[in-house]
Design a protein around this motif. Structure first.
Motif, PDB file in Angstrom:
ATOM      1  N   ALA A 143     -17.849  13.608  23.685  1.00 33.32           N
ATOM      2  CA  ALA A 143     -17.759  13.558  22.225  1.00 33.32           C
ATOM      3  C   ALA A 143     -16.895  12.370  21.811  1.00 33.32           C
ATOM      4  N   ALA A 144     -17.489  11.198  21.769  1.00 38.23           N
ATOM      5  CA  ALA A 144     -16.758   9.963  21.491  1.00 38.23           C
ATOM      6  C   ALA A 144     -16.164   9.960  20.084  1.00 38.23           C
ATOM      7  N   ARG A 145     -14.881   9.654  19.995  1.00 36.72           N
ATOM      8  CA  ARG A 145     -14.216   9.531  18.700  1.00 36.72           C
ATOM      9  C   ARG A 145     -14.471   8.134  18.123  1.00 36.72           C
ATOM     10  N   ASP A 146     -14.153   7.970  16.858  1.00 39.80           N
ATOM     11  CA  ASP A 146     -14.398   6.691  16.188  1.00 39.80           C
ATOM     12  C   ASP A 146     -13.728   5.529  16.916  1.00 39.80           C
ATOM     13  N   GLU A 147     -12.462   5.715  17.326  1.00 38.78           N
ATOM     14  CA  GLU A 147     -11.739   4.634  17.985  1.00 38.78           C
ATOM     15  C   GLU A 147     -12.341   4.303  19.349  1.00 38.78           C
ATOM     16  N   GLN A 148     -12.891   5.293  20.031  1.00 38.68           N
ATOM     17  CA  GLN A 148     -13.543   5.053  21.324  1.00 38.68           C
ATOM     18  C   GLN A 148     -14.850   4.271  21.147  1.00 38.68           C
ATOM     19  N   ILE A 149     -15.570   4.608  20.107  1.00 38.47           N
ATOM     20  CA  ILE A 149     -16.803   3.880  19.815  1.00 38.47           C
ATOM     21  C   ILE A 149     -16.482   2.441  19.445  1.00 38.47           C
ATOM     22  N   GLN A 150     -15.468   2.245  18.637  1.00 37.60           N
ATOM     23  CA  GLN A 150     -15.101   0.894  18.231  1.00 37.60           C
ATOM     24  C   GLN A 150     -14.673   0.064  19.438  1.00 37.60           C
ATOM     25  N   LYS A 151     -13.944   0.674  20.352  1.00 38.89           N
ATOM     26  CA  LYS A 151     -13.524  -0.039  21.566  1.00 38.89           C
ATOM     27  C   LYS A 151     -14.744  -0.420  22.400  1.00 38.89           C
ATOM     28  N   TYR A 152     -15.712   0.483  22.500  1.00 41.28           N
ATOM     29  CA  TYR A 152     -16.953   0.199  23.232  1.00 41.28           C
ATOM     30  C   TYR A 152     -17.669  -1.004  22.622  1.00 41.28           C
TER      31      TYR A 152
END
Length: 238
Positions: free
Chosen positions: A62-71
């Protein structure tokens, strides 16, 4: 007296047969555009708009917003291939990431390219995931890669269905599944096909961009005329 056998129907001219095949291929064509560094913001907007469930299936957690942005910030456009499908408003409704590894991911296996895809809920059921997979396979093939690899949750039925339909071998290990699709070697035809796809997708994008700008211009003119009309009405009353 026996009846004469019916004369065979005339075969379709080869030229017509070729045109029919071309028509079948392009009639349901989907414009898939290669994405670059300048598209990071749009890619982030697409992924951040995914539901919690879709994020879980796309990334395996369950990717959080900050994890998606880092990706998105760490996407390597010079090494990998990122593909997208735009709607009329130039919003990304589907994105695929074809990740290349400099060395084999698994001992004893050749170097592979890993495929991941996400499609907005409003764009489901139109075969976009499958089309992106086909385009990614063509790109990998033309880069000399002989195996396309998919790592997905076993509950990600649509992704695994795309792989199976393409002829991939799928192996399940508990909650996770892996699929391998062997690709044929590249050819002049495969390179020409990819070049045509790129040029047509670029032309489609530019057309959509011009239509969007023209629509914005018309809306602006209408707004100005409306304001002028209101001002004239007030002056007349005075």
């Amino acid at each position: 007296m026996t009846a004469a056998p019916p004369s065979p129907e005339p075969s379709e001219p080869r030229a017509f047969s070729g045109l029919r095949a071309v028509w079948r291929r392009w009639a349901d064509w989907v414009p898939i555009r290669a994405l670059g560094k300048r598209h990071r913001k749009r890619i982030a907007q697409h992924l951040l708009s995914l539901t919690e469930r879709d994020r879980y299936l796309r990334f395996g957690y369950a990717a959080r917003d900050e994890q998606i942005q880092k990706y998105v910030d760490t996407l390597n456009f010079s090494r990998d291939e990122v593909l997208g499908i735009f709607n009329r408003k130039l919003h990304l409704i589907a994105v695929a990431h074809l990740a290349y590894e400099p060395s084999p991911q698994m001992k004893g296996r050749p170097a592979m390219a890993e495929f991941g895809v996400s499609v907005l809920g409003s764009a489901r059921g139109r075969g976009f995931g499958g089309r992106l997979f086909e385009r990614a396979a063509l790109h990998a093939r033309n880069r000399g890669i002989d195996t396309l690899f998919i790592h997905a949750l076993s509950e990600n039925g649509p992704m695994l269905a795309i792989a199976r339909k393409a002829g991939a071998k799928v192996e399940r290990d508990g909650s996770e599944s892996e699929a391998w699709l062997r690709l044929p070697p590249d050819s002049v035809s495969s390179h020409v096909d990819e070049a045509i796809e790129r040029h047509m997708a670029e032309a489609d994008f530019q057309l959509k961009r011009h239509l969007r700008n023209f629509s914005s211009f018309i809306d602006g003119v209408a707004e100005v005329k409306s304001k002028i009309g209101k001002t004239s009405g007030k002056s007349a009353k005075q």
